[in-house]
Design a protein around this motif. Structure first.
Motif, PDB file in Angstrom:
ATOM      1  N   LEU A 291      16.837 -20.053 -11.908  1.00 31.34           N
ATOM      2  CA  LEU A 291      17.149 -18.979 -10.965  1.00 31.34           C
ATOM      3  C   LEU A 291      17.603 -19.547  -9.626  1.00 31.34           C
ATOM      4  O   LEU A 291      18.595 -19.085  -9.044  1.00 31.34           O
ATOM      5  CB  LEU A 291      15.931 -18.067 -10.770  1.00 31.34           C
ATOM      6  CG  LEU A 291      15.573 -17.166 -11.952  1.00 31.34           C
ATOM      7  CD1 LEU A 291      14.307 -16.367 -11.641  1.00 31.34           C
ATOM      8  CD2 LEU A 291      16.724 -16.226 -12.296  1.00 31.34           C
ATOM      9  N   THR A 292      16.891 -20.579  -9.151  1.00 32.43           N
ATOM     10  CA  THR A 292      17.280 -21.229  -7.892  1.00 32.43           C
ATOM     11  C   THR A 292      18.645 -21.887  -8.043  1.00 32.43           C
ATOM     12  O   THR A 292      19.496 -21.798  -7.144  1.00 32.43           O
ATOM     13  CB  THR A 292      16.231 -22.277  -7.487  1.00 32.43           C
ATOM     14  OG1 THR A 292      14.976 -21.621  -7.301  1.00 32.43           O
ATOM     15  CG2 THR A 292      16.627 -22.988  -6.200  1.00 32.43           C
ATOM     16  N   ARG A 293      18.875 -22.537  -9.166  1.00 27.73           N
ATOM     17  CA  ARG A 293      20.150 -23.238  -9.381  1.00 27.73           C
ATOM     18  C   ARG A 293      21.321 -22.265  -9.423  1.00 27.73           C
ATOM     19  O   ARG A 293      22.369 -22.506  -8.814  1.00 27.73           O
ATOM     20  CB  ARG A 293      20.088 -24.041 -10.682  1.00 27.73           C
ATOM     21  CG  ARG A 293      19.054 -25.154 -10.645  1.00 27.73           C
ATOM     22  CD  ARG A 293      19.124 -26.000 -11.893  1.00 27.73           C
ATOM     23  NE  ARG A 293      17.975 -26.907 -11.950  1.00 27.73           N
ATOM     24  CZ  ARG A 293      17.971 -28.050 -12.606  1.00 27.73           C
ATOM     25  NH1 ARG A 293      19.048 -28.441 -13.254  1.00 27.73           N
ATOM     26  NH2 ARG A 293      16.897 -28.799 -12.635  1.00 27.73           N
ATOM     27  N   SER A 294      21.154 -21.159 -10.147  1.00 25.89           N
ATOM     28  CA  SER A 294      22.260 -20.193 -10.232  1.00 25.89           C
ATOM     29  C   SER A 294      22.509 -19.543  -8.877  1.00 25.89           C
ATOM     30  O   SER A 294      23.664 -19.250  -8.518  1.00 25.89           O
ATOM     31  CB  SER A 294      21.952 -19.134 -11.296  1.00 25.89           C
ATOM     32  OG  SER A 294      20.780 -18.420 -10.970  1.00 25.89           O
ATOM     33  N   ARG A 295      21.444 -19.331  -8.123  1.00 23.58           N
ATOM     34  CA  ARG A 295      21.597 -18.744  -6.794  1.00 23.58           C
ATOM     35  C   ARG A 295      22.402 -19.681  -5.888  1.00 23.58           C
ATOM     36  O   ARG A 295      23.288 -19.254  -5.143  1.00 23.58           O
ATOM     37  CB  ARG A 295      20.228 -18.468  -6.204  1.00 23.58           C
ATOM     38  CG  ARG A 295      20.255 -17.627  -4.948  1.00 23.58           C
ATOM     39  CD  ARG A 295      18.856 -17.385  -4.420  1.00 23.58           C
ATOM     40  NE  ARG A 295      18.880 -16.524  -3.247  1.00 23.58           N
ATOM     41  CZ  ARG A 295      17.847 -16.320  -2.461  1.00 23.58           C
ATOM     42  NH1 ARG A 295      16.687 -16.927  -2.703  1.00 23.58           N
ATOM     43  NH2 ARG A 295      17.943 -15.521  -1.408  1.00 23.58           N
ATOM     44  N   CYS A 296      22.083 -20.973  -5.956  1.00 27.45           N
ATOM     45  CA  CYS A 296      22.796 -21.971  -5.135  1.00 27.45           C
ATOM     46  C   CYS A 296      24.259 -22.085  -5.566  1.00 27.45           C
ATOM     47  O   CYS A 296      25.151 -22.183  -4.718  1.00 27.45           O
ATOM     48  CB  CYS A 296      22.122 -23.329  -5.241  1.00 27.45           C
ATOM     49  SG  CYS A 296      20.531 -23.437  -4.402  1.00 27.45           S
ATOM     50  N   ARG A 297      24.493 -22.067  -6.855  1.00 28.25           N
ATOM     51  CA  ARG A 297      25.874 -22.194  -7.346  1.00 28.25           C
ATOM     52  C   ARG A 297      26.742 -21.015  -6.905  1.00 28.25           C
ATOM     53  O   ARG A 297      27.961 -21.151  -6.770  1.00 28.25           O
ATOM     54  CB  ARG A 297      25.877 -22.299  -8.884  1.00 28.25           C
ATOM     55  CG  ARG A 297      25.492 -23.688  -9.405  1.00 28.25           C
ATOM     56  CD  ARG A 297      25.863 -23.827 -10.868  1.00 28.25           C
ATOM     57  NE  ARG A 297      25.039 -22.953 -11.696  1.00 28.25           N
ATOM     58  CZ  ARG A 297      23.895 -23.304 -12.307  1.00 28.25           C
ATOM     59  NH1 ARG A 297      23.444 -24.529 -12.145  1.00 28.25           N
ATOM     60  NH2 ARG A 297      23.234 -22.438 -13.048  1.00 28.25           N
ATOM     61  N   ALA A 298      26.112 -19.869  -6.678  1.00 25.97           N
ATOM     62  CA  ALA A 298      26.871 -18.667  -6.301  1.00 25.97           C
ATOM     63  C   ALA A 298      27.235 -18.655  -4.824  1.00 25.97           C
ATOM     64  O   ALA A 298      28.045 -17.829  -4.387  1.00 25.97           O
ATOM     65  CB  ALA A 298      26.063 -17.422  -6.649  1.00 25.97           C
ATOM     66  N   LEU A 299      26.647 -19.560  -4.036  1.00 25.86           N
ATOM     67  CA  LEU A 299      26.913 -19.571  -2.600  1.00 25.86           C
ATOM     68  C   LEU A 299      28.266 -20.208  -2.312  1.00 25.86           C
ATOM     69  O   LEU A 299      28.562 -21.299  -2.797  1.00 25.86           O
ATOM     70  CB  LEU A 299      25.802 -20.358  -1.876  1.00 25.86           C
ATOM     71  CG  LEU A 299      24.411 -19.751  -1.887  1.00 25.86           C
ATOM     72  CD1 LEU A 299      23.410 -20.746  -1.344  1.00 25.86           C
ATOM     73  CD2 LEU A 299      24.372 -18.463  -1.056  1.00 25.86           C
ATOM     74  N   LYS A 300      29.052 -19.546  -1.516  1.00 26.79           N
ATOM     75  CA  LYS A 300      30.339 -20.107  -1.099  1.00 26.79           C
ATOM     76  C   LYS A 300      30.841 -19.376   0.131  1.00 26.79           C
ATOM     77  O   LYS A 300      30.511 -18.200   0.335  1.00 26.79           O
ATOM     78  CB  LYS A 300      31.378 -20.045  -2.237  1.00 26.79           C
ATOM     79  CG  LYS A 300      31.594 -18.666  -2.820  1.00 26.79           C
ATOM     80  CD  LYS A 300      32.504 -18.758  -4.020  1.00 26.79           C
ATOM     81  CE  LYS A 300      32.630 -17.383  -4.677  1.00 26.79           C
ATOM     82  NZ  LYS A 300      33.492 -17.433  -5.894  1.00 26.79           N
ATOM     83  N   PRO A 301      31.626 -20.062   0.966  1.00 26.07           N
ATOM     84  CA  PRO A 301      32.152 -19.451   2.196  1.00 26.07           C
ATOM     85  C   PRO A 301      33.009 -18.220   1.887  1.00 26.07           C
ATOM     86  O   PRO A 301      33.665 -18.170   0.862  1.00 26.07           O
ATOM     87  CB  PRO A 301      32.974 -20.561   2.837  1.00 26.07           C
ATOM     88  CG  PRO A 301      32.510 -21.832   2.199  1.00 26.07           C
ATOM     89  CD  PRO A 301      32.055 -21.454   0.817  1.00 26.07           C
TER      90      PRO A 301
END
Length: 301
Positions: A291-301
């Motif tokens: 869950l943490t990994r997918s959340r981080c991967r979804a972050l983008k400017p």
């Protein structure tokens, strides 16, 4: 350079160490990396960064860390500066490296320095923002940052979702932003072991600055103090006269430096695309879940 507010970039300046320490105290030590070392502070800090980035959707971000716990230029002025603080335990120091790593992997500009504290790095990055006509938001609950709030600069206590501007500083401390450093020089700061003037509390300091405007003017006209109409003016006069050198020493410690080494171009502070490979490697070492990994991967400017 001035532009309409709608067209101005906003630079967010995160007081990272505050949120790392909060996470250290708030998150159970059940999170362990691949070597079995605790990473609870990293987990809490990363969760904070995700919350912040998802909510603020910033274009420009600075994440400033304290590394000058005993080597700040303030220690050269006053060796007892912050001497009352216990050094962070080894298991937390190790987590700071992880926190810097995840912030950088997320594409954020990380600032650290051995002579300048996070406050100074943030103040100096603010100077960059001003030169480029940017708005700025200081993400911290620390009262010291009140001295930087001005015009297009506000402060945001993210955890409590409280924001304030120049009027908010006056409501909280009783003085204008440009008086905060003088105010702290008078009252002292037990957290940072800044002595101030014994017996001068917040109310008296605010009263004095309302009359004299600055610490320098107060001492230039110190003989007026016994005639001022506030309770304890005579005692305040005696203490201020006795502890003049200590007040001036304290003032050298309370002011936030604006000349720390930080990028001078605003585009160097822009949130860039995360380095997904580096991020994945770090999250694997940290043993954080899907869950943490997918959340981080979804972050983008």
């Amino acid at each position: 350079m001035h532009r309409a507010a709608a067209d101005m970039h906003t630079l967010y300046l995160i007081d990272a160490s505050l949120y790392v320490f909060r996470a250290w105290h708030a998150v159970p030590a059940e999170f362990r990396d691949h070597d079995g070392a605790p990473v609870n502070a990293v987990y809490g800090f990363l969760r904070f960064l995700c919350d912040f980035l998802e909510r603020a959707r910033p274009t420009h971000v600075v994440v400033a860390f304290d590394e000058s716990l005993t080597s700040s230029f303030r220690n050269a002025i006053y060796p007892e500066y912050k001497a009352n603080r216990e050094m962070p335990p080894a298991e937390l120091i190790a987590q700071f490296a992880y926190c810097k790593g995840v912030a950088a992997a997320l594409g954020l500009t990380v600032l650290t320095d051995l002579q300048y504290e996070a406050d100074d790095l943030i103040g100096s990055a603010l100077a960059t923002a001003r030169r480029h006509g940017c708005r700025a938001v200081i993400v911290s609950a620390d009262k010291d940052f009140g001295q930087l709030v001005d015009g297009d600069i506000e402060q945001w206590d993210f955890s409590r979702d409280q924001r304030w501007d120049t009027h908010g500083v006056k409501q909280r401390l009783g003085v204008r932003p440009d008086q905060v450093a003088d105010f702290l020089a008078l009252t002292g700061d037990a957290v940072d072991n800044i002595p101030g003037v014994p017996g001068i509390g917040a109310k008296t300091a605010a009263t004095l600055l309302a009359h004299f405007d600055t610490l320098d003017a107060l001492y230039a006209r110190i003989e007026e103090i016994p005639y001022l109409r506030f309770r304890g003016s005579g005692q305040a006069y005696a203490r201020l006269k006795q502890y003049r050198e200590q007040a001036m020493l304290s003032r050298a410690l309370t002011g936030i430096a604006l000349d720390a080494p930080v990028p001078e171009r605003i585009d160097a502070l822009q949130w860039s695309s995360p380095d997904l490979a580096a991020l994945e490697t770090l999250l694997e070492k940290l043993r954080f879940g899907p869950l943490t990994r997918s959340r981080c991967r979804a972050l983008k400017p």
